[in-house]
Design a protein around this motif. Structure first.
Motif, short mmCIF file in Angstrom:
data_model
loop_
_atom_site.label_atom_id
_atom_site.label_comp_id
_atom_site.label_asym_id
_atom_site.label_seq_id
_atom_site.Cartn_x
_atom_site.Cartn_y
_atom_site.Cartn_z
N LYS A 93 46.99 63.23 49.79
CA LYS A 93 47.38 64.59 50.17
C LYS A 93 48.90 64.70 50.28
O LYS A 93 49.50 65.65 49.77
CB LYS A 93 46.77 64.96 51.53
N ILE A 94 49.50 63.73 50.95
CA ILE A 94 50.95 63.73 51.11
C ILE A 94 51.63 63.62 49.75
O ILE A 94 52.60 64.33 49.46
CB ILE A 94 51.39 62.60 52.06
N LEU A 95 51.12 62.76 48.89
CA LEU A 95 51.68 62.59 47.56
C LEU A 95 51.58 63.89 46.75
O LEU A 95 52.53 64.29 46.07
CB LEU A 95 50.97 61.46 46.83
N LEU A 131 54.77 66.06 45.40
CA LEU A 131 54.89 66.36 43.98
C LEU A 131 55.01 67.86 43.75
O LEU A 131 55.83 68.31 42.93
CB LEU A 131 53.69 65.79 43.22
N LEU A 132 54.23 68.65 44.47
CA LEU A 132 54.29 70.10 44.35
C LEU A 132 55.65 70.63 44.80
O LEU A 132 56.24 71.52 44.15
CB LEU A 132 53.17 70.75 45.15
N ALA A 188 61.01 72.75 43.42
CA ALA A 188 62.47 72.63 43.48
C ALA A 188 63.07 72.61 42.08
O ALA A 188 64.10 73.26 41.83
CB ALA A 188 62.85 71.37 44.25
N LEU A 189 62.43 71.91 41.15
CA LEU A 189 62.92 71.91 39.76
C LEU A 189 62.84 73.30 39.14
O LEU A 189 63.76 73.74 38.44
CB LEU A 189 62.11 70.92 38.92
#
Length: 123
Positions: free
Chosen positions: A5-7, A11-12, A17-18
């Motif tokens: 979940k944290i990963l 990633l989201l 941000a990108l």
């Protein structure tokens, strides 16, 4: 599972941000009476996402709350119904409990139970 979940959320956030960095441009928004507002594209997309997501989320929470309330009511009534069920009553009256064994100065013998009356016959 918590690690995944944290990963996922990290990633989201990185992808967001990108996207924000690559699309930091002003977009003209036509308002009423010929007015125009310059809004950054990521902010505009976030507002559009929230306008679609929040009503659905609120509706989903309301439905889940209502179903949880109905389930608690049914569980409570089921528990009360199970508590009401009692053992069937015997066909004859139970014998009174004898206080103890007969002693030499107590000539009364213990009471025998009353035999059950057969159903459908008059005595």
């Amino acid at each position: 599972m918590q690690f995944l979940k944290i990963l996922f959320w990290c990633l989201l956030a990185f992808v967001a941000a990108l996207f924000t960095y690559g699309n930091w441009t002003s977009v003209p928004l036509q308002l009423w009476s010929g007015m125009e507002a310059l809004v950054k594209l990521p902010f505009l997309l976030m507002i559009a996402f929230l306008l679609g997501f929040l009503p659905t989320y609120v509706y989903n929470r309301a439905v889940r709350w209502r179903l949880r309330q109905r389930l608690t009511t049914v569980e409570r009534s089921l528990a009360e119904a199970r508590a009401v069920v009692t053992a069937p009553t015997p066909a004859y009256a139970p014998t009174p409990a004898y206080p103890g064994p007969a002693t030499s100065h107590d000539p009364v013998p213990p009471l025998d139970p009353v035999p059950p009356v057969p159903e459908g016959r008059l005595v």
